[in-house]
Design an enzyme around this catalytic site. Structure first.
Site, PDB file in Angstrom:
ATOM      1  CG  ASN A  13      61.306 -17.471  18.384  1.00 18.19           C
ATOM      2  OD1 ASN A  13      60.749 -18.504  17.978  1.00 18.19           O
ATOM      3  ND2 ASN A  13      62.600 -17.253  18.232  1.00 18.19           N
ATOM      4  CD1 TRP A  14      55.564 -18.936  21.452  1.00 20.79           C
ATOM      5  CD2 TRP A  14      54.259 -20.702  20.986  1.00 20.79           C
ATOM      6  NE1 TRP A  14      54.272 -18.615  21.778  1.00 20.79           N
ATOM      7  CE2 TRP A  14      53.453 -19.674  21.512  1.00 20.79           C
ATOM      8  CE3 TRP A  14      53.660 -21.912  20.626  1.00 20.79           C
ATOM      9  CZ2 TRP A  14      52.079 -19.813  21.688  1.00 20.79           C
ATOM     10  CZ3 TRP A  14      52.289 -22.062  20.789  1.00 20.79           C
ATOM     11  CH2 TRP A  14      51.509 -21.017  21.319  1.00 20.79           C
ATOM     12  CE  LYS A  15      64.349 -18.814  21.076  1.00 21.48           C
ATOM     13  NZ  LYS A  15      65.624 -18.568  21.737  1.00 21.48           N
ATOM     14  CG  HIS A 100      66.448 -16.696  16.075  1.00 24.75           C
ATOM     15  ND1 HIS A 100      67.337 -17.431  16.823  1.00 24.75           N
ATOM     16  CD2 HIS A 100      65.684 -16.017  16.968  1.00 24.75           C
ATOM     17  CE1 HIS A 100      67.110 -17.206  18.106  1.00 24.75           C
ATOM     18  NE2 HIS A 100      66.114 -16.358  18.227  1.00 24.75           N
ATOM     19  CD  GLU A 102      67.680 -20.148  19.250  1.00 21.29           C
ATOM     20  OE1 GLU A 102      66.588 -20.483  18.766  1.00 21.29           O
ATOM     21  OE2 GLU A 102      67.788 -19.613  20.380  1.00 21.29           O
ATOM     22  CD  GLU A 172      66.205 -12.413  19.204  1.00 26.80           C
ATOM     23  OE1 GLU A 172      65.191 -12.391  19.916  1.00 26.80           O
ATOM     24  OE2 GLU A 172      66.612 -13.445  18.650  1.00 26.80           O
ATOM     25  N   GLY A 178      68.491 -16.852  25.935  1.00 23.10           N
ATOM     26  CA  GLY A 178      68.324 -18.050  26.747  1.00 23.10           C
ATOM     27  C   GLY A 178      69.335 -18.181  27.868  1.00 23.10           C
ATOM     28  CB  SER A 218      67.453 -12.948  29.057  1.00 20.89           C
ATOM     29  OG  SER A 218      68.232 -14.098  28.753  1.00 20.89           O
ATOM     30  N   GLY A 239      61.565 -15.153  23.832  1.00 24.57           N
ATOM     31  CA  GLY A 239      61.673 -16.605  23.709  1.00 24.57           C
ATOM     32  C   GLY A 239      61.005 -17.288  24.890  1.00 24.57           C
ATOM     33  N   GLY A 240      61.820 -17.759  25.814  1.00 19.98           N
ATOM     34  CA  GLY A 240      61.340 -18.573  26.941  1.00 19.98           C
ATOM     35  C   GLY A 240      60.110 -18.021  27.653  1.00 19.98           C
TER      36      GLY A 240
HETATM   37  P1  13P Z   1      64.977 -15.890  25.293  1.00 13.04           P
HETATM   38  O1  13P Z   1      63.889 -14.861  25.563  1.00 13.04           O
HETATM   39  O2  13P Z   1      64.593 -17.255  25.738  1.00 13.04           O
HETATM   40  O3  13P Z   1      66.303 -15.425  25.778  1.00 13.04           O
HETATM   41  O4  13P Z   1      65.083 -16.006  23.684  1.00 13.04           O
HETATM   42  C1  13P Z   1      65.213 -14.853  22.930  1.00 13.04           C
HETATM   43  C2  13P Z   1      65.029 -15.193  21.511  1.00 13.04           C
HETATM   44  O5  13P Z   1      65.861 -15.864  20.914  1.00 13.04           O
HETATM   45  C3  13P Z   1      63.812 -14.713  20.848  1.00 13.04           C
HETATM   46  O6  13P Z   1      63.881 -14.873  19.470  1.00 13.04           O
END
Ligand code: 13P
Length: 259
Positions: A13-15, A100, A102, A172, A178, A218, A239-240
């Protein structure tokens, strides 16, 4: 309860990261490093909307799938700035991340609005990756199971195993996203087992045994193996670490090969 019937599914998930040019380089890097691994696990990239058609062209002929990060529930209409399931499908997407944390936090998404998206995605032929998870406050108050129970039951209301056959859930925990603070394999597996039990209760054991549940929060190459080795953890939503082709490769390898 992990069975050969449940293939690992690892998604990036590149956000809201990378511009179109950097995104194309990242897709190319991921293809180069993970294409051969896609035989052993389902791999999915979820870049921003603007990247989808370019990424679809790059990924055509590879076994890596494309996904989006959100969509509007209506099939079409006067919804300036929004994107429909069919638009995603015809841009080359197979998956769509829905609910998600967010989006729940910053864009006021509720279990009800997420449910509308889940149903619309399924009827258009997209596979939802439905995200659930508790905040730190909720965990500390002992409410984790209640919170995810409600998110799953209300998020999946009105869907059926026949049409939502390849549905994916993602656990999640909000406090792990993050933050570098990953859930332990025990903590995650316990919630995943609970999620599977909810699906069994809502639908049936057969469907619950097939639904794949990703862990997200994470995930890194160093912790991915131990997480995905757990019986109820069928993959990762990253994510990251998915913004770096070699980290993403490391996570995929750890998932396939184990800790
Ligand atoms: P991180 O891997 O950056 O913690 O993000 C997780 C995430 O929200 C994937 O959708």
């Amino acid at each position: 309860m992990k069975t050969a019937a449940r293939r690992l599914i690892i998604a990036g998930n590149w956000k809201m990261h990378t511009d179109v040019v950097d995104g194309a380089s990242l897709v190319a890097g991921v293809i180069e490093r993970t294409e051969s691994l896609a035989l052993a696990a389902d791999l999915v990239l979820c870049p921003p909307f603007t990247h989808l058609t370019v990424a679809a062209t790059q990924l055509s002929g590879s076994s890596i799938s494309l996904g989006a990060q959100n969509m509007h529930p209506a099939p079409e209409g006067a919804f300036t700035g929004e994107v429909s399931a069919r638009m995603l499908l015809t841009s080359g997407c197979r998956y769509v991340i829905l609910g998600h944390s967010e989006r729940r936090t910053y864009f006021d998404e509720t279990n009800e609005s997420v449910n509308g998206k889940v149903r619309s995605a399924v009827s258009a032929g997209l596979t939802p990756i439905l995200c659930v998870g508790e905040t730190l406050e909720e965990r500390e108050a002992g409410r984790t199971e209640t919170v995810v129970d409600e998110q799953v039951r209300r998020g999946l209301a009105g869907t059926e195993p026949e049409t939502a056959d390849d549905l994916v859930l993602a656990y999640e925990p909000v406090w792990a996203i993050g933050t570098g603070r990953v859930a332990t394999p025990d903590q995650a597996d316990q919630v995943h087992g609970h999620l599977r039990a909810i699906v069994a209760d809502m639908f049936d054991d057969d469907f619950a045994g097939r639904v794949r549940i990703q862990y997200g929060g994470s995930v890194k190459p160093e912790n991915a193996g131990a997480l995905m080795a757990r019986p109820n953890i069928d993959g990762a939503l990253v994510g990251g670490a998915s913004l770096d082709a070699s980290s993403f490769e490391g996570i995929v390898r750890a998932g396939i090969e184990g800790p």
